[in-house]
Scaffold this motif. Structure first.
Motif, PDB file in Angstrom:
ATOM      1  N   MET A   1       5.659   5.368  -1.102  1.00 39.45           N
ATOM      2  CA  MET A   1       5.503   4.759  -0.044  1.00 39.45           C
ATOM      3  C   MET A   1       4.366   4.891   0.881  1.00 39.45           C
ATOM      4  N   HIS A   2       3.569   5.867   0.774  1.00 43.53           N
ATOM      5  CA  HIS A   2       2.206   5.550   0.691  1.00 43.53           C
ATOM      6  C   HIS A   2       0.983   4.292  -0.194  1.00 43.53           C
ATOM      7  N   ASN A   3       1.673   3.868  -1.565  1.00 37.24           N
ATOM      8  CA  ASN A   3       1.297   3.261  -2.021  1.00 37.24           C
ATOM      9  C   ASN A   3       1.843   2.080  -1.799  1.00 37.24           C
ATOM     10  N   PHE A   4       3.050   1.634  -1.372  1.00 35.02           N
ATOM     11  CA  PHE A   4       3.187  -0.028  -0.654  1.00 35.02           C
ATOM     12  C   PHE A   4       2.508   0.465   0.206  1.00 35.02           C
ATOM     13  N   PHE A   5       2.989   0.498   1.687  1.00 40.45           N
ATOM     14  CA  PHE A   5       2.166   0.332   2.879  1.00 40.45           C
ATOM     15  C   PHE A   5       0.623   0.220   2.866  1.00 40.45           C
ATOM     16  N   PHE A   6      -0.528   0.749   1.866  1.00 36.42           N
ATOM     17  CA  PHE A   6      -1.284   0.141   2.008  1.00 36.42           C
ATOM     18  C   PHE A   6      -2.123   0.394   0.603  1.00 36.42           C
ATOM     19  N   GLY A   7      -1.496  -0.118  -0.364  1.00 32.57           N
ATOM     20  CA  GLY A   7      -2.003  -1.036  -1.141  1.00 32.57           C
ATOM     21  C   GLY A   7      -1.098  -2.259  -1.389  1.00 32.57           C
ATOM     22  N   ILE A   8      -0.020  -2.498  -1.123  1.00 30.18           N
ATOM     23  CA  ILE A   8       1.304  -3.488  -1.034  1.00 30.18           C
ATOM     24  C   ILE A   8       1.523  -4.538  -0.128  1.00 30.18           C
ATOM     25  N   TYR A   9       1.645  -3.706   1.295  1.00 29.40           N
ATOM     26  CA  TYR A   9       2.274  -3.677   2.514  1.00 29.40           C
ATOM     27  C   TYR A   9       1.026  -5.378   2.950  1.00 29.40           C
TER      28      TYR A   9
ATOM     29  N   LYS B   1      -2.469   6.378  10.194  1.00 26.56           N
ATOM     30  CA  LYS B   1      -1.610   5.893   9.490  1.00 26.56           C
ATOM     31  C   LYS B   1      -1.001   4.945   9.732  1.00 26.56           C
ATOM     32  N   LEU B   2       0.467   5.254  11.341  1.00 26.90           N
ATOM     33  CA  LEU B   2       1.355   4.667  12.183  1.00 26.90           C
ATOM     34  C   LEU B   2       0.486   3.342  12.965  1.00 26.90           C
ATOM     35  N   HIS B   3      -1.081   3.417  13.087  1.00 23.26           N
ATOM     36  CA  HIS B   3      -1.900   2.401  13.343  1.00 23.26           C
ATOM     37  C   HIS B   3      -1.600   1.833  12.515  1.00 23.26           C
ATOM     38  N   ILE B   4      -2.112   1.808  10.914  1.00 17.80           N
ATOM     39  CA  ILE B   4      -2.669   1.058  10.092  1.00 17.80           C
ATOM     40  C   ILE B   4      -1.943  -0.486  10.455  1.00 17.80           C
ATOM     41  N   VAL B   5      -0.222   0.710   9.643  1.00 12.49           N
ATOM     42  CA  VAL B   5       0.614  -0.217   9.507  1.00 12.49           C
ATOM     43  C   VAL B   5       1.305  -1.199  10.889  1.00 12.49           C
TER      44      VAL B   5
END
Length: 236
Positions: A1-9, A183-187
């Motif tokens: 999930m970390h890779n998805f939210f900060f690498g793909i999203y 992380k919440l702030h970035i997402v």
């Protein structure tokens, strides 16, 4: 999930934001507006709007230059990572307080006035609440930023943001160990970019594009005459 939210999203959000804005401008140009409700109720609008817009603009430009300008440039002019992080936390905190105060005033006005609420779309209200939540997350993160300034944690975010724009592999690894609040702030920030084309926020692009349109196109200005100079005969 970390890779998805900060690498793909990030690519999904920015891709939809850019292409969706272009599609909306081409398909529905008459919806490209801020849909002002000033005529319905002016009270609270002026103060709330000024606080909100000035604060958000300052924060946006601070994030833009703070994250995307290479750290070597800051080092060259004598601004080290610790000083940069402290400056961002203090200045951003002040702007955030102003923006969230203005945002709450605008939200209270939009939700409490029956006429404004009746003429507001789903996204009018939702995007305002999303921005207020984003500002709140930013303010909550200020103490963390001040406490970790000596470690220069801001470098991790700069490397992540710049890595996204140069399509760096495993870019999510740069911020894998940062606190959850960041992380919440970035997402949430990326989600705002994702829904950007479907909201009234598109008028921001007009604000940035207007100076270029004025100086570099023939249709970017208006000729205005005083009433005394207007011809008396309509046939003229």
């Amino acid at each position: 999930m970390h890779n998805f939210f900060f690498g793909i999203y990030p690519y999904i959000a920015l891709g939809v934001g850019i292409m969706g804005s272009i599609a909306r401008y081409e398909r529905d140009p008459f919806t490209w507006k801020s849909s002002s409700s000033q005529l319905l109720r002016r009270k609270q609008l002026v103060i709330g709007s000024v606080l909100f817009h000035v604060g958000v603009l300052f924060i946006f430009l601070g994030h833009l230059f703070g994250l995307l300008v290479p750290h070597q440039i800051y080092e060259a002019i004598g601004i080290h990572a610790e000083a940069k992080q402290l400056l961002a936390a203090v200045a951003g905190g002040i702007a955030g307080v102003a923006a969230i105060a203005g945002g709450i005033m605008l939200a209270q006005r939009r939700l409490s006035d029956p006429r404004i609420r009746a003429t507001s779309s789903f996204w009018d209200t939702t995007i305002l609440l999303m921005l207020i939540a984003q500002l709140a997350l930013g303010l909550i993160s200020v103490p963390y930023s001040i406490a970790t300034a000596e470690h220069g944690e801001v470098i991790k975010f700069m490397e992540w943001a710049q890595g996204v724009f140069i399509f760096q592999p495993d870019v999510a690894e740069h911020i894998i160990d940062v606190p959850l609040i960041y992380k919440l702030h970035i997402v949430l920030g990326l989600t705002i970019f994702l829904v950007f084309p479907f909201t009234r926020l598109v008028h921001i692009l007009s604000g940035f594009a207007a100076p270029f349109r004025y100086f570099f196109t023939r249709t970017g200005y208006q000729i205005v005459r005083s009433r005394r100079q207007a011809p008396r005969n309509p046939a003229e």
